[in-house]
Write a protein that holds these residues in place. Structure first.
Motif, PDB file in Angstrom:
ATOM      1  N   ILE A 233      18.203  -4.084   8.315  1.00 35.27           N
ATOM      2  CA  ILE A 233      17.224  -4.395   7.286  1.00 35.27           C
ATOM      3  C   ILE A 233      15.605  -4.437   7.879  1.00 35.27           C
ATOM      4  O   ILE A 233      14.964  -3.829   7.236  1.00 35.27           O
ATOM      5  CB  ILE A 233      17.493  -5.785   6.841  1.00 35.27           C
ATOM      6  CG1 ILE A 233      18.990  -5.950   5.836  1.00 35.27           C
ATOM      7  CG2 ILE A 233      16.277  -6.437   5.878  1.00 35.27           C
ATOM      8  CD1 ILE A 233      19.191  -7.302   5.655  1.00 35.27           C
ATOM      9  N   ILE A 234      15.385  -4.709   8.874  1.00 35.73           N
ATOM     10  CA  ILE A 234      14.259  -4.753   9.642  1.00 35.73           C
ATOM     11  C   ILE A 234      13.850  -3.242   9.606  1.00 35.73           C
ATOM     12  O   ILE A 234      12.657  -2.900   9.425  1.00 35.73           O
ATOM     13  CB  ILE A 234      14.070  -5.418  10.723  1.00 35.73           C
ATOM     14  CG1 ILE A 234      14.026  -7.155  10.652  1.00 35.73           C
ATOM     15  CG2 ILE A 234      12.763  -4.965  11.570  1.00 35.73           C
ATOM     16  CD1 ILE A 234      14.252  -7.858  11.927  1.00 35.73           C
ATOM     17  N   GLY A 235      14.708  -2.301  10.139  1.00 34.34           N
ATOM     18  CA  GLY A 235      14.838  -0.910  10.314  1.00 34.34           C
ATOM     19  C   GLY A 235      14.126  -0.159   8.939  1.00 34.34           C
ATOM     20  O   GLY A 235      13.331   0.444   8.723  1.00 34.34           O
ATOM     21  N   LEU A 236      14.974  -0.753   7.795  1.00 31.54           N
ATOM     22  CA  LEU A 236      14.610  -0.214   6.462  1.00 31.54           C
ATOM     23  C   LEU A 236      13.181  -0.453   5.950  1.00 31.54           C
ATOM     24  O   LEU A 236      12.563   0.265   5.400  1.00 31.54           O
ATOM     25  CB  LEU A 236      15.896  -0.430   5.484  1.00 31.54           C
ATOM     26  CG  LEU A 236      16.906   0.187   5.677  1.00 31.54           C
ATOM     27  CD1 LEU A 236      18.158  -0.767   4.627  1.00 31.54           C
ATOM     28  CD2 LEU A 236      16.869   1.638   5.108  1.00 31.54           C
ATOM     29  N   ILE A 237      13.048  -1.744   6.327  1.00 31.75           N
ATOM     30  CA  ILE A 237      11.534  -2.269   5.837  1.00 31.75           C
ATOM     31  C   ILE A 237      10.494  -1.671   6.695  1.00 31.75           C
ATOM     32  O   ILE A 237       9.552  -1.176   6.010  1.00 31.75           O
ATOM     33  CB  ILE A 237      11.388  -3.885   6.147  1.00 31.75           C
ATOM     34  CG1 ILE A 237      12.297  -4.631   5.074  1.00 31.75           C
ATOM     35  CG2 ILE A 237       9.844  -4.085   5.953  1.00 31.75           C
ATOM     36  CD1 ILE A 237      12.407  -6.209   5.641  1.00 31.75           C
ATOM     37  N   ILE A 238      10.410  -1.214   7.999  1.00 31.69           N
ATOM     38  CA  ILE A 238       9.711  -0.480   8.528  1.00 31.69           C
ATOM     39  C   ILE A 238       9.595   0.887   8.135  1.00 31.69           C
ATOM     40  O   ILE A 238       8.721   1.318   7.952  1.00 31.69           O
ATOM     41  CB  ILE A 238       9.984  -0.534  10.184  1.00 31.69           C
ATOM     42  CG1 ILE A 238       9.970  -2.039  10.737  1.00 31.69           C
ATOM     43  CG2 ILE A 238       9.216   0.551  10.801  1.00 31.69           C
ATOM     44  CD1 ILE A 238      10.316  -2.086  12.032  1.00 31.69           C
ATOM     45  N   VAL A 239      10.669   1.230   7.913  1.00 31.20           N
ATOM     46  CA  VAL A 239      10.790   2.893   7.358  1.00 31.20           C
ATOM     47  C   VAL A 239      10.031   2.978   5.947  1.00 31.20           C
ATOM     48  O   VAL A 239       9.172   3.887   5.480  1.00 31.20           O
ATOM     49  CB  VAL A 239      12.182   3.634   7.139  1.00 31.20           C
ATOM     50  CG1 VAL A 239      12.220   4.621   6.274  1.00 31.20           C
ATOM     51  CG2 VAL A 239      12.692   3.649   8.679  1.00 31.20           C
ATOM     52  N   ALA A 240      10.227   1.839   4.951  1.00 32.25           N
ATOM     53  CA  ALA A 240       9.947   1.852   3.797  1.00 32.25           C
ATOM     54  C   ALA A 240       8.157   1.751   3.734  1.00 32.25           C
ATOM     55  O   ALA A 240       7.439   2.414   3.257  1.00 32.25           O
ATOM     56  CB  ALA A 240      10.078   0.525   3.107  1.00 32.25           C
TER      57      ALA A 240
ATOM     58  N   MET B  47      26.541  -9.733  12.211  1.00 35.48           N
ATOM     59  CA  MET B  47      25.459 -10.198  11.332  1.00 35.48           C
ATOM     60  C   MET B  47      24.112  -9.839  12.140  1.00 35.48           C
ATOM     61  O   MET B  47      23.056  -9.677  11.400  1.00 35.48           O
ATOM     62  CB  MET B  47      25.571 -11.763  11.490  1.00 35.48           C
ATOM     63  CG  MET B  47      25.032 -12.289  10.312  1.00 35.48           C
ATOM     64  SD  MET B  47      25.483 -11.960   8.718  1.00 35.48           S
ATOM     65  CE  MET B  47      24.520 -12.937   7.737  1.00 35.48           C
ATOM     66  N   LYS B  48      23.998  -9.575  13.407  1.00 32.10           N
ATOM     67  CA  LYS B  48      22.907  -9.101  14.276  1.00 32.10           C
ATOM     68  C   LYS B  48      22.304  -7.896  13.801  1.00 32.10           C
ATOM     69  O   LYS B  48      21.325  -7.791  13.576  1.00 32.10           O
ATOM     70  CB  LYS B  48      22.974  -9.450  15.781  1.00 32.10           C
ATOM     71  CG  LYS B  48      21.834  -9.389  16.445  1.00 32.10           C
ATOM     72  CD  LYS B  48      21.928  -9.679  17.956  1.00 32.10           C
ATOM     73  CE  LYS B  48      20.769  -9.648  18.683  1.00 32.10           C
ATOM     74  NZ  LYS B  48      20.915 -10.036  20.157  1.00 32.10           N
ATOM     75  N   THR B  49      23.417  -6.841  13.752  1.00 29.92           N
ATOM     76  CA  THR B  49      22.987  -5.511  13.391  1.00 29.92           C
ATOM     77  C   THR B  49      22.570  -5.426  11.810  1.00 29.92           C
ATOM     78  O   THR B  49      21.702  -4.578  11.721  1.00 29.92           O
ATOM     79  CB  THR B  49      24.234  -4.773  13.484  1.00 29.92           C
ATOM     80  OG1 THR B  49      25.407  -5.212  12.665  1.00 29.92           O
ATOM     81  CG2 THR B  49      24.634  -4.618  15.110  1.00 29.92           C
ATOM     82  N   LEU B  50      23.209  -6.371  10.965  1.00 31.25           N
ATOM     83  CA  LEU B  50      22.620  -6.226   9.729  1.00 31.25           C
ATOM     84  C   LEU B  50      21.133  -6.741   9.618  1.00 31.25           C
ATOM     85  O   LEU B  50      20.419  -5.913   8.864  1.00 31.25           O
ATOM     86  CB  LEU B  50      23.512  -7.030   8.739  1.00 31.25           C
ATOM     87  CG  LEU B  50      23.075  -7.353   7.256  1.00 31.25           C
ATOM     88  CD1 LEU B  50      23.519  -5.910   6.724  1.00 31.25           C
ATOM     89  CD2 LEU B  50      23.813  -8.453   6.643  1.00 31.25           C
ATOM     90  N   GLY B  51      20.876  -7.697  10.300  1.00 31.58           N
ATOM     91  CA  GLY B  51      19.236  -7.874  10.423  1.00 31.58           C
ATOM     92  C   GLY B  51      18.496  -6.902  11.002  1.00 31.58           C
ATOM     93  O   GLY B  51      17.341  -6.462  10.297  1.00 31.58           O
ATOM     94  N   VAL B  52      18.889  -6.153  11.965  1.00 30.26           N
ATOM     95  CA  VAL B  52      18.187  -5.194  12.610  1.00 30.26           C
ATOM     96  C   VAL B  52      17.972  -4.121  11.754  1.00 30.26           C
ATOM     97  O   VAL B  52      16.931  -3.567  11.602  1.00 30.26           O
ATOM     98  CB  VAL B  52      18.876  -4.820  13.873  1.00 30.26           C
ATOM     99  CG1 VAL B  52      18.323  -3.351  14.422  1.00 30.26           C
ATOM    100  CG2 VAL B  52      18.788  -5.878  14.953  1.00 30.26           C
TER     101      VAL B  52
END
Length: 54
Positions: free
Chosen positions: A8-15, A1-6
């Motif tokens: 998602i945050i990574g995808l948001i930053i890239v976007a 679950m922790k890796t999923l949050g990381v």
């Protein structure tokens, strides 16, 4: 679950980075067009003034 949050945050930053880059490119294109328009107006005015003087 922790890796999923990381992930998602990574995808948001890239976007966000991609959006900022696209906005900069659009601003550069608009600036270039406005510069060309300004140069065209100055050239036209110069021709007009030159024809009145000459």
């Amino acid at each position: 679950m922790k890796t999923l949050g990381v992930g998602i945050i990574g995808l948001i930053i890239v976007a966000v980075i991609v959006v900022l880059i696209v906005v900069e490119i659009i601003e550069f294109a608009i600036g270039a067009v406005l510069l060309l328009v300004a140069l065209g107006i100055i050239w036209w005015l110069w021709r007009k003034v030159k024809s009145k003087i000459g």
